[in-house]
Write an enzyme that holds these catalytic residues in place. Structure first.
Site, PDB file in Angstrom:
ATOM      1  CG  ASP A 175      48.921  45.940  48.586  1.00  0.00           C
ATOM      2  OD1 ASP A 175      47.891  46.121  47.924  1.00  0.00           O
ATOM      3  OD2 ASP A 175      50.022  45.669  48.066  1.00  0.00           O
ATOM      4  CG  ASP A 187      45.693  50.309  50.551  1.00  0.00           C
ATOM      5  OD1 ASP A 187      46.360  49.316  50.867  1.00  0.00           O
ATOM      6  OD2 ASP A 187      44.930  50.355  49.569  1.00  0.00           O
ATOM      7  CD  GLU A 209      45.045  42.786  47.684  1.00  0.00           C
ATOM      8  OE1 GLU A 209      44.628  42.938  46.526  1.00  0.00           O
ATOM      9  OE2 GLU A 209      46.204  43.100  48.022  1.00  0.00           O
ATOM     10  CG  HIS A 235      42.477  49.666  43.750  1.00  0.00           C
ATOM     11  ND1 HIS A 235      42.081  48.928  44.852  1.00  0.00           N
ATOM     12  CD2 HIS A 235      43.802  49.438  43.615  1.00  0.00           C
ATOM     13  CE1 HIS A 235      43.125  48.297  45.352  1.00  0.00           C
ATOM     14  NE2 HIS A 235      44.189  48.594  44.628  1.00  0.00           N
ATOM     15  CG  ASP A 236      43.774  45.907  42.337  1.00  0.00           C
ATOM     16  OD1 ASP A 236      44.415  46.847  41.832  1.00  0.00           O
ATOM     17  OD2 ASP A 236      44.040  45.434  43.459  1.00  0.00           O
TER      18      ASP A 236
HETATM   19  C1  GLC Z   1      47.424  44.864  45.538  1.00  0.00           C
HETATM   20  C2  GLC Z   1      46.824  46.183  45.120  1.00  0.00           C
HETATM   21  C3  GLC Z   1      47.196  46.458  43.697  1.00  0.00           C
HETATM   22  C4  GLC Z   1      48.702  46.540  43.602  1.00  0.00           C
HETATM   23  C5  GLC Z   1      49.372  45.295  44.182  1.00  0.00           C
HETATM   24  C6  GLC Z   1      50.818  45.551  44.456  1.00  0.00           C
HETATM   25  O1  GLC Z   1      46.875  43.793  44.874  1.00  0.00           O
HETATM   26  O2  GLC Z   1      45.447  46.179  45.358  1.00  0.00           O
HETATM   27  O3  GLC Z   1      46.608  47.632  43.212  1.00  0.00           O
HETATM   28  O4  GLC Z   1      49.107  46.683  42.272  1.00  0.00           O
HETATM   29  O5  GLC Z   1      48.812  44.914  45.416  1.00  0.00           O
HETATM   30  O6  GLC Z   1      50.973  46.419  45.530  1.00  0.00           O
END
Ligand code: GLC
Length: 535
Positions: free
Chosen positions: A200, A99, A242, A316-317
């Protein structure tokens, strides 16, 4: 060799390391813990693990704040442990996806430490700085976790930009040296045998904060094409972006089948429908099923042959899907299986977030048991705005990221078998009823149902290739669709709600999988009943 890249037939499993398995009793999951569960993952049938960040990090945002991209945080283990994980996974035919958090680093990264010493430091320009007066930030952009997105640094007399917490300064993608440093790091990981990368918040790479452009900046796709050429040079890498802001048109760029950017997009349009229009995720609203069907249809149709999507309901979010769109009480097992079938029938690469395969549920804790920086930031903000404690807690119970971050429930032993110590976040007290030990090998379990779905996808190319057609578009309870190739057709019929209803798609054919065992009720769909037919 197949003419399809491996990841089009793959199922990816997301591990959130701090909550997966603790091997040393410190209450935090670690890499040796993950290695000890590889056989479990092999048995489930997955092809790759997306590993949430294990890099060195002060853990302000649970590792999404990286202070050294080329080292492992001691809480998770060592580089040697990481190499062992890569090798042990490989033995079992499982690839590891790292990641990469490249939109920002930690403020404790040596680049930022140098950058904030002096404007003349070569690393200064690795971050986004603007002049100004203390107390008067360049503009009113807010950070995603609350408060201004600009932080003053007296040593240099400038503000730096941070989209997330002030311990997550944004990297300056305009700077070619910065980009090259990231690319070299990525190649270094690929050389260690990494199977791919999740990027990310990839949509933020080209941000221009002065113009308040955060997502989809004008140079974003140039950067991605450059990164593809210079960093993703190893063969067969999977790359996943993402992108909260992606539309199907943008997704076709990210995941262009010519391979010029990424393998696939990870977008959220389907998963943000249960909130009030114009509000935030905390402003709860029931899921509009008909709209969900429209959104999914649009993504399926608009990427057909021209792009590739990730299929997911949890990460995880996000909260636990069975608590969110299913029923985590009476029909927990049925509804968890229904949601799995709905997802696995679609075109794209399915993701399972740890514990989803067990039907793990949201936690409903008092405030003091939450740890997530976003949840606590929202609580502070909404308190200040006058929201009642009760309302805030209702939102937290429904949507907090910690719902998905409670430790994995391995067995009925103390702490669900996650740790012999004190877990960093409380284990959901339902672990005696919901755990892996009890489900593996049980023909009726959610785990076994996921195994079946994975097997079906692997043995029937129509899951990968079939064109999508939505049926009963306006039906308020049924989500049904077909996937068709010139050789086969899948029909998937899901009763989305907890009541028995008429089945307008009744057929004499025998389903290849169903979430109820035994005889069906003629002409009806039972609560949350889901069936898949292959013709
Ligand atoms: C992404 C991650 C999240 C994180 C954010 C900042 O959305 O999935 O968990 O807080 O980025 O890195």
């Amino acid at each position: 060799m197949s003419r399809h890249p491996w990841w089009k037939d793959a199922v990816i499993y997301q591990v959130y390391p701090r909550s997966f398995c603790d091997s040393n009793g410190d209450g935090l999951g670690d890499i040796p813990g993950i290695i000890s569960k590889l056989d479990y993952l092999k048995e489930l049938g997955i092809d790759a693990i997306w590993l949430s960040p294990v890099f060195k990090s002060p853990q302000d945002d649970n590792g999404y704040d990286i202070s050294d991209y080329q080292d492992i945080d001691p809480m998770f283990g060592t580089l040697a442990d990481m190499d062992a994980l890569i090798q042990e996974a490989k033995k079992r035919g499982i690839r590891i996806i790292m990641d990469l958090v490249l939109s920002h680093s930690s403020d404790e990264h040596r680049w930022f430490q140098a950058a904030k010493q002096s404007r003349d430091d070569p690393y200064h320009d690795f971050y986004i700085w603007r002049d100004g007066e203390p107390g008067t930030p360049p503009n009113d952009l807010q950070s995603a976790f609350g408060g201004s997105a600009w932080e003053w640094v007296p040593e240099v007399g400038q503000f730096y930009f941070h989209r997330f917490s002030k311990k997550q300064p944004d990297l300056n993608w305009e700077n070619p040296k910065m980009r090259r440093a990231l690319y070299a790091m990525i190649r270094w990981w690929a050389d260690r045998g990494i199977g791919g990368f999740r990027l990310d918040v990839v949509d933020l790479f080209g941000k221009i904060p002065d113009q308040k452009i955060l997502e989809n900046g004008p140079k974003l796709h140039d950067y991605l094409r450059e990164m593809r050429r210079e960093a993703f040079t190893a063969e067969n890498l999977v790359t996943v972006g993402e992108a909260w802001s992606a539309t199907p048109a943008i997704a076709r760029k990210y995941s262009n089948p010519d391979g010029s950017e990424l393998s696939m997009v990870f977008q959220f349009e389907h998963i943000v429908l249960d909130q009030q229009p114009g509000g935030e995720k905390w402003d709860l609203a029931p899921l509009p099923l008909v709209q969900l069907k429209q959104v999914i249809r649009r993504w399926q149709k608009e990427l057909e042959g021209t792009g590739w999507n990730s299929l997911f309901l949890e990460n995880h979010d996000l909260p636990r899907i069975v608590s969110r769109w299913g029923d985590d009480g009476r029909y927990r097992v049925e509804s968890a299986k229904m949601l799995a079938m709905l997802l696995f029938g679609l075109q794209g690469t399915p993701y399972i977030y740890q514990g989803q395969e067990l039907g793990m549920t949201n936690a409903r804790y008092p405030l003091e048991d939450y740890r997530d920086i976003e949840t606590l930031g929202m609580h502070r903000q909404r308190k200040a705005l006058g929201h009642s404690e009760e309302d805030i807690l209702r939102s937290i119970h429904a949507k907090s990221r910690d719902n998905a971050r409670t430790p994995m429930q391995w067995s009925g032993e103390k702490n669900g078998g996650f740790t012999t110590g004190t877990p960093w976040l409380k284990v959901n007290p339902n672990y005696p009823q919901i755990n892996a030990e009890q489900q593996v090998g049980d023909p009726d379990s959610i785990f076994t149902f996921y195994q079946t779905l994975i097997r079906l996808r692997k043995t029937n190319p129509v899951f990968r290739d079939g064109t999508f057609r939505l049926l009963l578009a306006d039906h308020e309870d049924i989500f049904a669709y077909t996937r068709t190739t010139d050789r086969a057709q899948l029909l998937i019929v899901c009763n989305f709600h907890g009541k028995q209803i008429e089945n307008p798609l009744e057929t004499a054919e025998k389903a290849i999988a169903c979430n109820y065992s035994g005889e069906s009720v003629p002409g009806k769909l039972r609560p949350y009943e889901a069936r898949v037919y292959l013709r």
